[in-house]
Design a protein around this motif. Structure first.
Motif, PDB file in Angstrom:
ATOM      1  N   CYS A  14      40.253  43.385  47.817  1.00 25.98           N
ATOM      2  CA  CYS A  14      39.195  43.092  48.715  1.00 25.98           C
ATOM      3  C   CYS A  14      39.375  40.971  48.570  1.00 25.98           C
ATOM      4  N   GLY A  15      40.154  41.197  49.451  1.00 24.70           N
ATOM      5  CA  GLY A  15      40.738  40.005  49.810  1.00 24.70           C
ATOM      6  C   GLY A  15      40.433  38.878  50.686  1.00 24.70           C
ATOM      7  N   ALA A  89      45.023  46.738  51.605  1.00 20.53           N
ATOM      8  CA  ALA A  89      44.549  45.087  52.181  1.00 20.53           C
ATOM      9  C   ALA A  89      45.621  43.832  50.797  1.00 20.53           C
ATOM     10  N   PRO A 114      53.328  42.230  55.595  1.00 25.30           N
ATOM     11  CA  PRO A 114      54.120  43.342  56.547  1.00 25.30           C
ATOM     12  C   PRO A 114      54.530  44.907  55.189  1.00 25.30           C
TER      13      PRO A 114
HETATM   14  N1  LIG Z   1      47.282  41.493  60.332  1.00 26.11           N
HETATM   15  C1  LIG Z   1      46.252  40.251  60.440  1.00 26.11           C
HETATM   16  O1  LIG Z   1      46.786  40.109  61.117  1.00 26.11           O
HETATM   17  C2  LIG Z   1      45.935  40.036  58.476  1.00 26.11           C
HETATM   18  C3  LIG Z   1      46.175  38.289  58.809  1.00 26.11           C
HETATM   19  C4  LIG Z   1      45.884  37.529  57.618  1.00 26.11           C
HETATM   20  C5  LIG Z   1      46.401  38.703  56.723  1.00 26.11           C
HETATM   21  N2  LIG Z   1      47.513  40.322  56.454  1.00 26.11           N
HETATM   22  C6  LIG Z   1      47.560  39.949  55.811  1.00 26.11           C
HETATM   23  O2  LIG Z   1      46.618  40.639  54.337  1.00 26.11           O
HETATM   24  C7  LIG Z   1      46.711  40.950  52.918  1.00 26.11           C
HETATM   25  C8  LIG Z   1      46.406  40.473  52.511  1.00 26.11           C
HETATM   26  O3  LIG Z   1      46.820  38.830  52.426  1.00 26.11           O
HETATM   27  P1  LIG Z   1      44.977  37.781  52.307  1.00 26.11           P
HETATM   28  O4  LIG Z   1      45.483  36.924  52.349  1.00 26.11           O
HETATM   29  O5  LIG Z   1      43.946  38.868  52.161  1.00 26.11           O
HETATM   30  O6  LIG Z   1      45.463  38.390  49.768  1.00 26.11           O
HETATM   31  P2  LIG Z   1      44.137  37.887  49.278  1.00 26.11           P
HETATM   32  O7  LIG Z   1      45.561  36.987  47.909  1.00 26.11           O
HETATM   33  O8  LIG Z   1      43.915  36.794  49.464  1.00 26.11           O
HETATM   34  O9  LIG Z   1      44.501  39.271  48.909  1.00 26.11           O
HETATM   35  C9  LIG Z   1      44.551  40.039  47.963  1.00 26.11           C
HETATM   36  C10 LIG Z   1      44.214  40.849  47.576  1.00 26.11           C
HETATM   37  O10 LIG Z   1      44.937  41.944  46.465  1.00 26.11           O
HETATM   38  C11 LIG Z   1      44.548  41.913  45.096  1.00 26.11           C
HETATM   39  N3  LIG Z   1      45.506  43.314  44.589  1.00 26.11           N
HETATM   40  C12 LIG Z   1      47.164  42.646  44.437  1.00 26.11           C
HETATM   41  N4  LIG Z   1      47.242  43.389  43.959  1.00 26.11           N
HETATM   42  C13 LIG Z   1      46.740  43.878  43.623  1.00 26.11           C
HETATM   43  C14 LIG Z   1      46.392  45.893  42.835  1.00 26.11           C
HETATM   44  N5  LIG Z   1      47.407  45.911  42.265  1.00 26.11           N
HETATM   45  N6  LIG Z   1      45.793  46.827  42.480  1.00 26.11           N
HETATM   46  C15 LIG Z   1      44.395  45.592  42.868  1.00 26.11           C
HETATM   47  N7  LIG Z   1      44.512  44.982  43.657  1.00 26.11           N
HETATM   48  C16 LIG Z   1      45.410  43.899  43.697  1.00 26.11           C
HETATM   49  C17 LIG Z   1      44.213  40.534  45.063  1.00 26.11           C
HETATM   50  O11 LIG Z   1      43.363  40.156  43.410  1.00 26.11           O
HETATM   51  C18 LIG Z   1      43.711  39.874  46.338  1.00 26.11           C
HETATM   52  O12 LIG Z   1      42.283  40.305  46.066  1.00 26.11           O
HETATM   53  C19 LIG Z   1      49.168  40.019  53.307  1.00 26.11           C
HETATM   54  O13 LIG Z   1      50.050  41.655  53.573  1.00 26.11           O
HETATM   55  C20 LIG Z   1      48.853  39.925  55.093  1.00 26.11           C
HETATM   56  O14 LIG Z   1      50.441  39.511  55.403  1.00 26.11           O
HETATM   57  C21 LIG Z   1      47.698  40.526  57.755  1.00 26.11           C
END
Ligand SMILES: NC(=O)c1ccc[n+]([C@@H]2O[C@H](COP(=O)([O-])OP(=O)(O)OC[C@H]3O[C@@H](n4cnc5c(N)ncnc54)[C@H](O)[C@@H]3O)[C@@H](O)[C@H]2O)c1
Length: 362
Positions: A14-15, A89, A114
């Motif tokens: 939920c990031g 996510a 990725p």
């Molecule tokens: N497609 C796109 O346009 C786009 C844009 C931004 C980010 N992303 C991708 O989205 C992914 C997340 O990025 P973000 O910036 O939202 O990261 P973020 O750090 O804000 O969010 C990730 C969340 O996952 C949770 N988490 C991590 N490991 C976990 C587990 N084992 N169990 C439960 N929760 C867990 C963390 O506590 C965090 O809240 C990345 O892989 C990033 O490359 C994609």
């Protein structure tokens, strides 16, 4: 005609970016698409609580295993789980454990890019999902941006004949580190995080790549990884393409988050401009101008609108694919080849030589 069953999913992570994914699922639900996110999981209780309030979802879990156990059995059509799919996510490190966990519970998977930290892990995840009979779709949304999609379709429709040159350019000075502070820390930055999307657009436009060269630079001294990358691709189709990315480019009219595209073909040229016009220049002379501005979802906000529109478009297509029993374009096997371009680019930059990327061939 029997009413379509509601497809039930859970979100893990939920990031920052997952908020867009949740907005898109709930919009599809409001649009009558019969999909519902019924559970949320994040190991961080604060983020979990924030999403619970924001999206009004009762069932929350800080542990993914506990979540799958809670939904085990009782699925429709004799399925192992009362969940049909999971939307992963989290950042990449968590995927290697979460994808097999979901697959072992018989749940179809969408995983953010990725999707693996190495090609070896990517191979294992694809094979594991195949063995367990679940689908693995990678959330690769850039090829679903309306302007990019319109360019892909114009090319596929033969608007300029056989292409021989392309350039996909993503250059801006956006402060990407503010919402995603971890990006300032990573050793591999712009190719792995952003270039992966642009390389995927290159594959969607011109097909598989047989040779790749790359040079990188770090302009911003406050980060660990590279923030500039210039790649030259040679495709099986004979197209030579330049994929160039930068987060260190200062422009008064910053184009974030757009990718601008130039393609030259035997019967004309395409130009995707920053003002969301697609120019189709014909060999006979003249230029058709198409308006390819995205239809922004009501919940979208500047400057993210083209990205948020693409998240909605990807998820809508995923849902359609699920119902029709077809694969999404960016299934694991396909996205392996995009991931392989990322690996090839880092290798090419390290040795200052052209590299032959690996390819999914099983
Ligand atoms: N497609 C796109 O346009 C786009 C844009 C931004 C980010 N992303 C991708 O989205 C992914 C997340 O990025 P973000 O910036 O939202 O990261 P973020 O750090 O804000 O969010 C990730 C969340 O996952 C949770 N988490 C991590 N490991 C976990 C587990 N084992 N169990 C439960 N929760 C867990 C963390 O506590 C965090 O809240 C990345 O892989 C990033 O490359 C994609």
């Amino acid at each position: 005609m029997a009413e379509e069953r509601t497809v039930r999913g859970a979100l893990i992570g939920c990031g920052f970016f997952a908020e867009n994914q949740m907005q898109a699922w709930q919009q599809l639900q409001r649009d009558g698409k019969r999909v519902e996110i019924v559970a949320l999981c994040d190991r961080d209780p604060q983020r979990l609580a924030h999403f619970q309030t924001l999206f009004g979802i009762e069932a929350t879990f800080t542990d993914a295993n506990a979540m799958f156990e809670a939904f085990a059995g009782g699925g429709a059509d004799g399925k192992d789980s009362d969940l049909d799919f999971v939307d992963i996510a989290t950042t990449t490190q968590a995927h290697a454990a979460l994808v097999p966990l979901a697959a072992d519970h018989g749940v179809d998977i969408i995983c953010q890019k990725p999707f693996a930290g190495s090609l070896e892990t990517a191979r294992q995840l694809i094979e594991h999902c195949k063995t367990r009979g679940v689908t693995l779709g990678i959330h690769e949304n850039f090829r679903w941006q309306q302007a990019v999609r319109s360019t892909i379709e114009a090319l596929r429709d033969g608007a300029i004949g056989q292409p021989f040159f392309g350039r996909i350019s993503y250059r801006n000075g956006f402060d990407v580190y503010r919402a995603q502070p971890y990006l300032a820390e990573v050793e591999r930055f712009i190719i792995e995080d952003l270039g992966i999307h642009v390389l995927d657009i290159a594959r969607a436009l011109f097909g598989e790549v047989d040779r790749l060269g790359c040079e990188i630079a770090r302009v911003n001294p406050a980060i660990n990884g590279e923030d500039v990358a210039t790649m030259m691709l040679h495709h099986d189709t004979g197209v030579t393409a330049v994929v160039d990315c930068s987060y260190a480019t200062r422009l008064a009219d910053d184009p974030f988050p757009q990718s601008l595209i130039e393609i030259d073909g035997k019967r004309g040229s395409l130009r995707l401009r920053q003002d969301f016009t697609l120019e189709i220049h014909a060999i006979e002379g003249g230029c058709e101008i198409r308006d390819v501005r995205p239809e922004s979802p009501a919940w979208s906000e500047a400057p993210w609108r083209p990205i948020q529109q693409s998240v909605l478009a990807f998820q809508r297509d995923w849902l359609g694919a699920q119902r029709q029993g077809r694969s999404v374009e960016t299934r694991g096997e396909d996205n392996f080849n995009t991931l392989a371009l990322v690996e090839a680019a880092y290798r090419a930059a390290a040795i200052h030589q052209t590299v032959v990327p690996e390819r999914w061939e099983r």
